[in-house]
Design an enzyme around this catalytic site. Structure first.
Site, PDB file in Angstrom:
ATOM      1  N   SER A 154      27.475  70.467  12.911  1.00  0.00           N
ATOM      2  CA  SER A 154      27.509  69.640  14.118  1.00  0.00           C
ATOM      3  C   SER A 154      27.678  68.166  13.754  1.00  0.00           C
ATOM      4  O   SER A 154      28.686  67.796  13.172  1.00  0.00           O
ATOM      5  CB  SER A 154      26.244  69.901  14.944  1.00  0.00           C
ATOM      6  OG  SER A 154      26.325  69.329  16.221  1.00  0.00           O
ATOM      7  N   ASP A 254      30.984  77.442  22.054  1.00  0.00           N
ATOM      8  CA  ASP A 254      30.576  76.055  21.832  1.00  0.00           C
ATOM      9  C   ASP A 254      31.636  75.116  22.382  1.00  0.00           C
ATOM     10  O   ASP A 254      32.825  75.291  22.113  1.00  0.00           O
ATOM     11  CB  ASP A 254      30.400  75.839  20.325  1.00  0.00           C
ATOM     12  CG  ASP A 254      30.027  74.422  19.943  1.00  0.00           C
ATOM     13  OD1 ASP A 254      29.608  73.637  20.828  1.00  0.00           O
ATOM     14  OD2 ASP A 254      30.146  74.103  18.752  1.00  0.00           O
ATOM     15  N   HIS A 284      26.619  77.166  19.732  1.00  0.00           N
ATOM     16  CA  HIS A 284      26.414  76.008  18.874  1.00  0.00           C
ATOM     17  C   HIS A 284      25.072  76.157  18.143  1.00  0.00           C
ATOM     18  O   HIS A 284      24.093  76.615  18.714  1.00  0.00           O
ATOM     19  CB  HIS A 284      26.390  74.738  19.728  1.00  0.00           C
ATOM     20  CG  HIS A 284      26.332  73.482  18.938  1.00  0.00           C
ATOM     21  ND1 HIS A 284      27.456  72.902  18.399  1.00  0.00           N
ATOM     22  CD2 HIS A 284      25.293  72.675  18.594  1.00  0.00           C
ATOM     23  CE1 HIS A 284      27.114  71.803  17.757  1.00  0.00           C
ATOM     24  NE2 HIS A 284      25.801  71.650  17.853  1.00  0.00           N
TER      25      HIS A 284
END
Length: 311
Positions: A154, A254, A284
């Site tokens: 991320s 995501d 995610h």
């Protein structure tokens, strides 16, 4: 995935939502508490050390040794959390899992967080640690700097990509490989203006929302003009040549899915070796799931194949 399961995931995600700007300190505290319980779920040996950042301050690093070491690689890990939450404590279970399932040592970097330390503080910390290890791998017990692999999930994937760009631009050694897990690569996550279909389709459905990503970016980069910088949005880089061999894992559920894959394609178009793999039924944050979770198992099967190819 069945329609019923999708509805259940959406309900759980909505129940756990929070206001990033107001609640980030409480989220940090909650993450640490959750990571510490139960302690028996990981037994990977660890030790804490430090690395020097460019401005001279010390950056904490936690090293995880696998139960069985199968590779000489060192995975230099930058955690997620929107540049605002997450640390080496909250990511200890994920890094212990990473060490055991890859058979590698994992070095988790406790870079400075926004909003207390906005851009480029966290990036400078990650850059300093990576540059130092690549120039002197003996500090990590290595003889070959090509055994250092950048890994980030991320916001950490964003930092890994930015570090690789900055190393090349600064004329320093670039890592041989990087693993980017559902990275942030673009500056616009507004469904009304984003160029990516996954933002419009998934921006308010599951674990991470468009509003949250934009709030994280606002806290990380308070000055809007800087958000288009290649070091904040790597997809905006005009020159992506000379980058590491890259494994890019995206999550099919995501909102960052499309921009991550777009970055992988842009790297390939610039002449780099790239593998893009989509975890179709994953949300995610896959890398933080329990070891028995099917999306995590799939992720590590692909990571294992990538590492097996070597530098």
């Amino acid at each position: 995935m069945s329609a019923l399961l999708r509805l259940a995931l959406r309900a759980v995600a909505r129940a756990g939502r929070f206001d990033v700007r107001e609640d980030y300190q409480r989220v940090r505290a909650l993450q640490r508490r959750l990571a510490a319980l139960p302690t028996a779920r990981y037994r990977t040996p660890t030790w804490d050390t430090f690395s020097d950042a460019p401005d001279g301050h010390r950056v904490p690093v936690r090293v995880f040794a696998p139960a069985e070491r199968r590779r000489e690689d060192l995975l230099l890990f930058f955690h997620g959390g929107g540049w605002v939450t997450g640390d080496i404590e909250s990511y200890t279970p994920a890094c212990a899992t990473m060490a055991d399932l890859t058979g590698c040592h994992v070095a988790s970097v406790d870079y400075r967080l926004a909003p207390e330390h906005p851009f480029p503080a966290g990036l400078e910390d990650c850059y300093g640690v990576a540059r130092g290890l690549l120039e002197d791998p003996g500090r990590a017990g290595l003889t070959d700097p090509d055994r250092i692999v950048l890994v980030g999930d991320s916001a950490g994937g964003n930092l890994a990509a930015a570090v690789s760009l900055l190393l090349r631009e600064s004329g320093h050694r670039v890592p041989s490989r990087q693993i980017l897990l559902y990275p942030v690569t673009h500056f616009d996550h507004d469904p009304a203006t984003s160029p990516f279909e996954s933002v419009r389709r998934l921006g308010d459905r599951y674990r991470l929302t468009s509003t949250e990503v934009q709030d994280y970016l606002d806290l990380y980069v308070p000055y809007p003009a800087l958000r288009r910088s290649r070091l904040v949005a790597p997809l905006m880089a005009e020159d992506l040549s000379g980058q590491p061999d890259t494994l890019l894992l995206s999550a099919g559920l995501d909102l960052l899915c499309d921009e991550g894959e777009a970055y992988g394609r842009a790297l390939a178009e610039a002449g780099n070796r790239v593998r893009i793999h989509r975890l179709e039924e994953a949300l995610h944050g896959v890398i933080t799931l329990p070891r028995f979770a099917r999306p995590l198992k799939e992720a590590y099967e692909v990571i294992d194949e990538f590492l097996e190819q070597g530098p």
